[in-house]
Write a protein that holds these residues in place. Structure first.
Motif, PDB file in Angstrom:
ATOM      1  N   SER A 280     -36.683 -15.604   5.443  1.00 43.20           N
ATOM      2  CA  SER A 280     -36.262 -14.920   6.740  1.00 43.20           C
ATOM      3  C   SER A 280     -37.229 -15.233   7.811  1.00 43.20           C
ATOM      4  O   SER A 280     -36.856 -15.719   8.938  1.00 43.20           O
ATOM      5  CB  SER A 280     -36.146 -13.316   6.511  1.00 43.20           C
ATOM      6  N   ALA A 281     -38.488 -15.202   7.259  1.00 46.71           N
ATOM      7  CA  ALA A 281     -39.686 -15.475   8.221  1.00 46.71           C
ATOM      8  C   ALA A 281     -39.654 -17.006   8.913  1.00 46.71           C
ATOM      9  O   ALA A 281     -39.695 -17.403  10.162  1.00 46.71           O
ATOM     10  CB  ALA A 281     -41.002 -15.499   7.813  1.00 46.71           C
ATOM     11  N   ASN A 296     -46.312 -12.942   9.538  1.00 44.76           N
ATOM     12  CA  ASN A 296     -44.925 -12.493  10.043  1.00 44.76           C
ATOM     13  C   ASN A 296     -44.262 -12.274   8.540  1.00 44.76           C
ATOM     14  O   ASN A 296     -43.101 -11.167   8.816  1.00 44.76           O
ATOM     15  CB  ASN A 296     -44.196 -13.804  10.253  1.00 44.76           C
ATOM     16  N   ILE A 297     -44.585 -12.509   7.433  1.00 45.38           N
ATOM     17  CA  ILE A 297     -44.043 -12.106   6.175  1.00 45.38           C
ATOM     18  C   ILE A 297     -44.388 -10.564   6.028  1.00 45.38           C
ATOM     19  O   ILE A 297     -43.592  -9.910   5.432  1.00 45.38           O
ATOM     20  CB  ILE A 297     -44.397 -13.154   4.951  1.00 45.38           C
ATOM     21  N   ARG A 298     -45.640 -10.533   6.273  1.00 46.14           N
ATOM     22  CA  ARG A 298     -46.060  -8.980   5.838  1.00 46.14           C
ATOM     23  C   ARG A 298     -45.413  -8.160   7.007  1.00 46.14           C
ATOM     24  O   ARG A 298     -45.065  -6.852   6.565  1.00 46.14           O
ATOM     25  CB  ARG A 298     -47.680  -8.769   6.222  1.00 46.14           C
ATOM     26  N   ASP A 299     -45.113  -8.498   8.180  1.00 49.81           N
ATOM     27  CA  ASP A 299     -44.401  -7.762   9.199  1.00 49.81           C
ATOM     28  C   ASP A 299     -43.159  -7.320   8.789  1.00 49.81           C
ATOM     29  O   ASP A 299     -42.625  -6.307   8.852  1.00 49.81           O
ATOM     30  CB  ASP A 299     -44.578  -8.253  10.514  1.00 49.81           C
ATOM     31  N   ILE A 300     -42.397  -8.186   8.062  1.00 53.33           N
ATOM     32  CA  ILE A 300     -40.879  -8.212   7.511  1.00 53.33           C
ATOM     33  C   ILE A 300     -41.079  -7.039   6.739  1.00 53.33           C
ATOM     34  O   ILE A 300     -40.059  -6.237   6.491  1.00 53.33           O
ATOM     35  CB  ILE A 300     -40.347  -9.269   7.096  1.00 53.33           C
ATOM     36  N   LEU A 301     -41.939  -6.963   5.738  1.00 53.53           N
ATOM     37  CA  LEU A 301     -41.936  -6.074   4.595  1.00 53.53           C
ATOM     38  C   LEU A 301     -42.564  -4.791   5.069  1.00 53.53           C
ATOM     39  O   LEU A 301     -42.393  -3.751   4.333  1.00 53.53           O
ATOM     40  CB  LEU A 301     -42.774  -6.782   3.685  1.00 53.53           C
ATOM     41  N   LYS A 302     -43.486  -4.669   5.883  1.00 55.77           N
ATOM     42  CA  LYS A 302     -44.472  -3.381   5.808  1.00 55.77           C
ATOM     43  C   LYS A 302     -43.537  -2.106   6.480  1.00 55.77           C
ATOM     44  O   LYS A 302     -44.074  -0.764   6.007  1.00 55.77           O
ATOM     45  CB  LYS A 302     -45.429  -3.713   6.808  1.00 55.77           C
ATOM     46  N   SER A 303     -42.493  -2.299   6.969  1.00 55.55           N
ATOM     47  CA  SER A 303     -41.694  -0.951   7.322  1.00 55.55           C
ATOM     48  C   SER A 303     -41.016  -0.460   6.147  1.00 55.55           C
ATOM     49  O   SER A 303     -40.939   0.790   6.298  1.00 55.55           O
ATOM     50  CB  SER A 303     -40.604  -1.534   8.380  1.00 55.55           C
ATOM     51  N   LYS A 304     -40.804  -0.939   5.097  1.00 59.66           N
ATOM     52  CA  LYS A 304     -40.235  -0.432   3.994  1.00 59.66           C
ATOM     53  C   LYS A 304     -40.819  -0.614   2.627  1.00 59.66           C
ATOM     54  O   LYS A 304     -40.603   0.298   1.757  1.00 59.66           O
ATOM     55  CB  LYS A 304     -38.943  -1.298   3.804  1.00 59.66           C
ATOM     56  N   TYR A 305     -41.796  -1.459   2.605  1.00 57.56           N
ATOM     57  CA  TYR A 305     -42.628  -1.529   1.383  1.00 57.56           C
ATOM     58  C   TYR A 305     -43.883  -1.517   1.352  1.00 57.56           C
ATOM     59  O   TYR A 305     -44.738  -1.928   2.548  1.00 57.56           O
ATOM     60  CB  TYR A 305     -42.321  -2.969   0.593  1.00 57.56           C
TER      61      TYR A 305
END
Length: 325
Positions: A280-281, A296-305
């Motif tokens: 996705s990133a 960016n990878i961390r940003d995609i994940l941090k809201s849910k994981y």
């Protein structure tokens, strides 16, 4: 040729080791492994998204980075071909195929989605006392595959300037390829004081590694370890002395060694969280530095994981370089 980091030589003058970064314009080969452990009722349990991950990564590599299907080996446990089943023997054989005949500026890609775990470290290169492992589909009969073995097969044979990009979408995968340089979100090597302290020992280790001089490698490792205090520091120094490689190897992992990685649903499809975030990133922006991509990878994940993806390399690198594979 690019250089990164300054090290103090025996005459106390600063010297900068040079590492050859792959231009990724040579041959391209990939190995994608997805294991759902279909129908298994063992200790680890069945997964949902791993086979999808392997297939999605293959499409992604062909679409974005010019890989060809004929140069991508797929090992998934829904395959009707016994040779394409992700058994321990088939995985080790495919890893050997991936790096066979590798040359400078080649681009190799390894992706694993499945169960990961830990086992007691026997050689002192792990700060937490545990090696990381992956589980083939026949792990109950044949056991796991330890990070030391994966490093020996996929990293050690590679020449300078050959790129291997690895993705581990599995639990406890932070250092699953045993790469000794792990980066913070600021793009800096964690424990940065080690470079100045280790100095010439690190350079000697790189030379010994490249020549296959295990005796010299061991001596270099011991010279670095002598200055260490505490098991974590000793393990860090042993890892850098014995695992630093002149090859251009970069690993992305779904979480820290102490964390788990989610097998989840995104857009209605079963997927590994890390595989989803990685594709996705890059799909959103193909022109990113390594540091930007990590964030960016961390940003995609941090809201849910809660998992925190990790970036590591086989030698010190400039994380402001653009990501290519």
């Amino acid at each position: 040729m690019q250089t990164y980091g300054h090290f103090q030589g025996p005459d106390h003058r600063e010297i900068a080791p040079s590492f050859q970064y792959s231009q990724c314009n040579g041959k391209k080969k990939a190995l994608c492994i997805g294991i759902n452990y279909l129908g298994q009722s063992g200790d680890l349990g069945e997964l949902k998204g791993c086979i999808n991950d392997a297939k999605n990564i293959r499409k992604f590599l062909c679409r974005h980075f010019g890989y060809k299907k004929k140069d991508i080996v797929m090992l998934t446990d829904d395959s009707t071909n016994e040779m394409m089943q992700p058994t321990r023997d088939n995985i080790l054989r495919a890893m050997q195929w991936l790096v066979q005949g590798a040359r400078a500026n080649d681009s190799l890609f390894f992706h694993y989605s499945g169960h990961g775990g830990q086992t007691k470290d026997l050689d002192g290169d792990e700060g937490d006392g545990y090696d990381e492992v992956i589980y083939p589909v026949d792990y109950e009969a044949k056991s796991h595959i330890v990070d030391d073995i994966m490093h020996d097969i996929m990293v050690k044979p590679l020449p300078p300037g050959c790129r291997l990009t690895a993705i581990f979408d599995s639990c406890h995968s932070g250092s699953a390829l045993d790469l000794p340089y792990i980066y913070s979100t600021e793009g800096k090597v964690k424990e940065p004081n080690l470079a100045a302290e280790a100095g010439q020992g690190l350079l000697s280790a790189v030379g010994s590694y490249a020549r296959g001089d295990m005796s010299g490698l061991f001596k270099s490792a011991m010279s670095i370890v002598k200055t260490a205090t505490g098991s974590t520091q000793k393990a860090d120094k042993i890892a850098k002395a014995t695992r630093t490689s002149p090859a251009d190897v970069i690993s992305w992992s779904g979480c820290k060694d102490s964390q788990t990685s989610a097998d989840t649903q995104e857009a209605g499809n079963a997927t590994g969280a890390m595989s989803f975030a990685f594709t996705s990133a890059i799909s959103a922006n193909s022109q990113q530095s390594y540091q930007e991509l990590l964030n960016n990878i961390r940003d995609i994940l941090k809201s849910k994981y809660s998992q925190k993806p990790q970036l590591s390399s086989s030698h010190p690198m400039d994380t402001n370089l653009m990501f290519i594979c």
